[in-house]
Write a protein that holds these residues in place. Sequence first.
Motif, PDB file in Angstrom:
ATOM      1  N   ARG A 122      19.995 -66.521  42.740  1.00 13.75           N
ATOM      2  CA  ARG A 122      20.861 -65.557  42.046  1.00 13.75           C
ATOM      3  C   ARG A 122      22.297 -65.626  42.552  1.00 13.75           C
ATOM      4  NH1 ARG A 122      16.248 -62.518  43.046  1.00 13.75           N
ATOM      5  NH2 ARG A 122      17.222 -61.748  44.958  1.00 13.75           N
ATOM      6  N   VAL A 123      22.458 -65.607  43.879  1.00 14.72           N
ATOM      7  CA  VAL A 123      23.820 -65.573  44.422  1.00 14.72           C
ATOM      8  C   VAL A 123      24.521 -66.916  44.208  1.00 14.72           C
ATOM      9  CG1 VAL A 123      23.249 -66.227  46.822  1.00 14.72           C
ATOM     10  CG2 VAL A 123      25.203 -64.724  46.371  1.00 14.72           C
ATOM     11  N   ARG A 124      23.769 -68.017  44.218  1.00 19.24           N
ATOM     12  CA  ARG A 124      24.384 -69.324  43.914  1.00 19.24           C
ATOM     13  C   ARG A 124      24.943 -69.331  42.495  1.00 19.24           C
ATOM     14  NH1 ARG A 124      20.310 -72.830  46.842  1.00 19.24           N
ATOM     15  NH2 ARG A 124      21.364 -73.376  48.777  1.00 19.24           N
ATOM     16  N   PHE A 155      22.196 -55.296  45.753  1.00 17.45           N
ATOM     17  CA  PHE A 155      23.420 -54.691  46.282  1.00 17.45           C
ATOM     18  C   PHE A 155      24.147 -55.677  47.190  1.00 17.45           C
ATOM     19  CE2 PHE A 155      25.127 -52.766  50.183  1.00 17.45           C
ATOM     20  CZ  PHE A 155      26.153 -51.994  49.674  1.00 17.45           C
ATOM     21  N   PHE A 156      23.405 -56.295  48.103  1.00 17.69           N
ATOM     22  CA  PHE A 156      24.034 -57.174  49.080  1.00 17.69           C
ATOM     23  C   PHE A 156      24.608 -58.415  48.412  1.00 17.69           C
ATOM     24  CE2 PHE A 156      24.064 -60.340  52.534  1.00 17.69           C
ATOM     25  CZ  PHE A 156      24.809 -59.647  53.478  1.00 17.69           C
ATOM     26  N   GLU A 157      23.881 -58.985  47.456  1.00 18.57           N
ATOM     27  CA  GLU A 157      24.383 -60.168  46.745  1.00 18.57           C
ATOM     28  C   GLU A 157      25.680 -59.852  46.002  1.00 18.57           C
ATOM     29  OE1 GLU A 157      20.079 -62.367  45.969  1.00 18.57           O
ATOM     30  OE2 GLU A 157      20.876 -60.935  44.509  1.00 18.57           O
ATOM     31  N   ALA A 158      25.733 -58.675  45.381  1.00 18.29           N
ATOM     32  CA  ALA A 158      26.955 -58.279  44.679  1.00 18.29           C
ATOM     33  C   ALA A 158      28.118 -58.106  45.656  1.00 18.29           C
ATOM     34  CB  ALA A 158      26.718 -56.979  43.909  1.00 18.29           C
ATOM     35  N   MET A 159      27.834 -57.523  46.826  1.00 16.45           N
ATOM     36  CA  MET A 159      28.870 -57.340  47.837  1.00 16.45           C
ATOM     37  C   MET A 159      29.382 -58.688  48.355  1.00 16.45           C
ATOM     38  SD  MET A 159      29.713 -54.163  48.470  1.00 16.45           S
ATOM     39  CE  MET A 159      30.488 -54.359  50.070  1.00 16.45           C
ATOM     40  N   VAL A 160      28.475 -59.645  48.541  1.00 18.28           N
ATOM     41  CA  VAL A 160      28.875 -60.983  48.987  1.00 18.28           C
ATOM     42  C   VAL A 160      29.807 -61.624  47.961  1.00 18.28           C
ATOM     43  CG1 VAL A 160      28.013 -63.329  49.393  1.00 18.28           C
ATOM     44  CG2 VAL A 160      26.880 -61.392  50.487  1.00 18.28           C
ATOM     45  N   GLY A 161      29.437 -61.515  46.695  1.00 18.87           N
ATOM     46  CA  GLY A 161      30.286 -62.061  45.633  1.00 18.87           C
ATOM     47  C   GLY A 161      31.667 -61.431  45.626  1.00 18.87           C
ATOM     48  N   MET A 162      31.714 -60.103  45.780  1.00 15.47           N
ATOM     49  CA  MET A 162      33.000 -59.404  45.835  1.00 15.47           C
ATOM     50  C   MET A 162      33.838 -59.880  47.013  1.00 15.47           C
ATOM     51  SD  MET A 162      32.016 -55.460  44.863  1.00 15.47           S
ATOM     52  CE  MET A 162      33.585 -54.841  45.471  1.00 15.47           C
ATOM     53  N   VAL A 211      25.396 -69.236  51.024  1.00 14.60           N
ATOM     54  CA  VAL A 211      25.983 -70.132  50.023  1.00 14.60           C
ATOM     55  C   VAL A 211      27.311 -70.681  50.533  1.00 14.60           C
ATOM     56  CG1 VAL A 211      24.845 -69.097  48.021  1.00 14.60           C
ATOM     57  CG2 VAL A 211      27.050 -68.175  48.792  1.00 14.60           C
ATOM     58  N   ALA A 212      27.826 -70.089  51.614  1.00 16.64           N
ATOM     59  CA  ALA A 212      29.034 -70.621  52.261  1.00 16.64           C
ATOM     60  C   ALA A 212      28.622 -71.639  53.318  1.00 16.64           C
ATOM     61  CB  ALA A 212      29.824 -69.488  52.910  1.00 16.64           C
TER      62      ALA A 212
END
Length: 452
Positions: free
Chosen positions: A28-30, A123-130, A158-159
């Motif tokens: 998802r986060v990728r 929540f955490f994935e969205a925060m990482v994207g932000m 992903v970093a």
Amino acid sequence: MSDLSFAEVSARLQQRWPEHKIEPTLERVRRLVELLGDPQKAYPVVHLTGTNGKTSTARMIDTLLRASGLRTGRFTSPHLESVRERITLDGEPVSEQRFVEAYEEIAPYLDVVDAEQEHPLTFFEAMVGMAFAIFADAPVDVAVIEVGLGGSWDATNVADGTVSVITPVAVDHAHLLGADPVTIAGEKSGIIKPGGTTVMAQQSLEVFEVLLRKAAEMGAQVAREGIEFGVVSRTLAVGGQMVSIKGLGAEYDELFVPLHGEYQAHNAAVAVAAVEALLGASPETEGRVTTELLQAGFEQVTSPGRLEVVRQSPTIVVDAAHNPHGAEATAAAVSEAFQFQPLIGVLGCMKDKDVYGLLEAYEPIMETVVCTRNSFVERSMPAEELGDLAAEVFGEERVLVRPHLIDAIDDAIRLAEEGAVALGSGGVLITGSVITAGEARSLLVRRQKDEK
């Protein structure tokens, strides 16, 4: 002008799958960062994992890099009081306006990923994207990124870290990461990336073996505390400690670190090695990192909620330790830095932690423990249940139960003041979880403002 308020954005983020529930996938986060144009590739990254010390070490690295003239972004978790603390630019939490703008900028992409995937973004994935998007937009010269949980499957992974930092590995989140340090180390080693440099805090031999094997597989350079770098000496000083550190490029003497505890000296050594690795300090590039630079940086270091004195007379200290390894370090640091007679504890813990181990770590230094509950009701242990466990460790006569945190703090203050009449200077240590530390900090700051 935004249509949404900061409170509305915070609420929308909190409605997502909570960060303590994870699914082992980066899919998802990728997809999210791909849609955002891979902002995490726009700057070098210092990536941190480990069981304890991550946030303090991240803050040190951030401060030292800023002292060297670089613009920094920092992503840490969890927060003490405001979710904005997780995303900082040049050491300061992003403004409410920028937080809202960043959410609105990525919201359409969140919707796309939510619709494509079996489960919506957490929540955490969205925060990482932000965070990654904010850092790219700033733009920053370097980003200091702390994992949320584990390593391999953490959304931050992903970093690709130019420098990977692994703080001491112990047992925490056992139901998610494994029941022993070796298993957990395997998960955390996932942040080691090809061709990077891995800075390792002091570990058990078994954990070192796991990490070194992974570094060899990745072709990563290695810097180990106790071998390539380390603490040479430390002495207590007013408001902190004086530390001498053997770095990768030189030895740095008389560094004042305004934080208490031997573990913070070790965090400082890890931070120095990480900064040297990033900036290329070595005997061949002497002068890039200097004693003067480190002195200037460390003098500015803060670590809120980590052995932080939030009130005097009696002295009240808040600390976010939430597992036995962290609690043992906190207990040792309190005993070294303060001469409390008596020390009264206020504990509010999460029920998915090794609470018995926490209590055992604190029993030798606390005369009485006041058991309470923080507001994070879903995971927090009821005060009465905590009190029953505490009675097994401390004995019933040394345990009070106060379901509300403010009542627990007031009773602890009273006991510290009463005991101090006969014994000396009483103190209060409020600990057990990051949530408890943050709520106590907020309550006490608000009370001091009301008293003025």
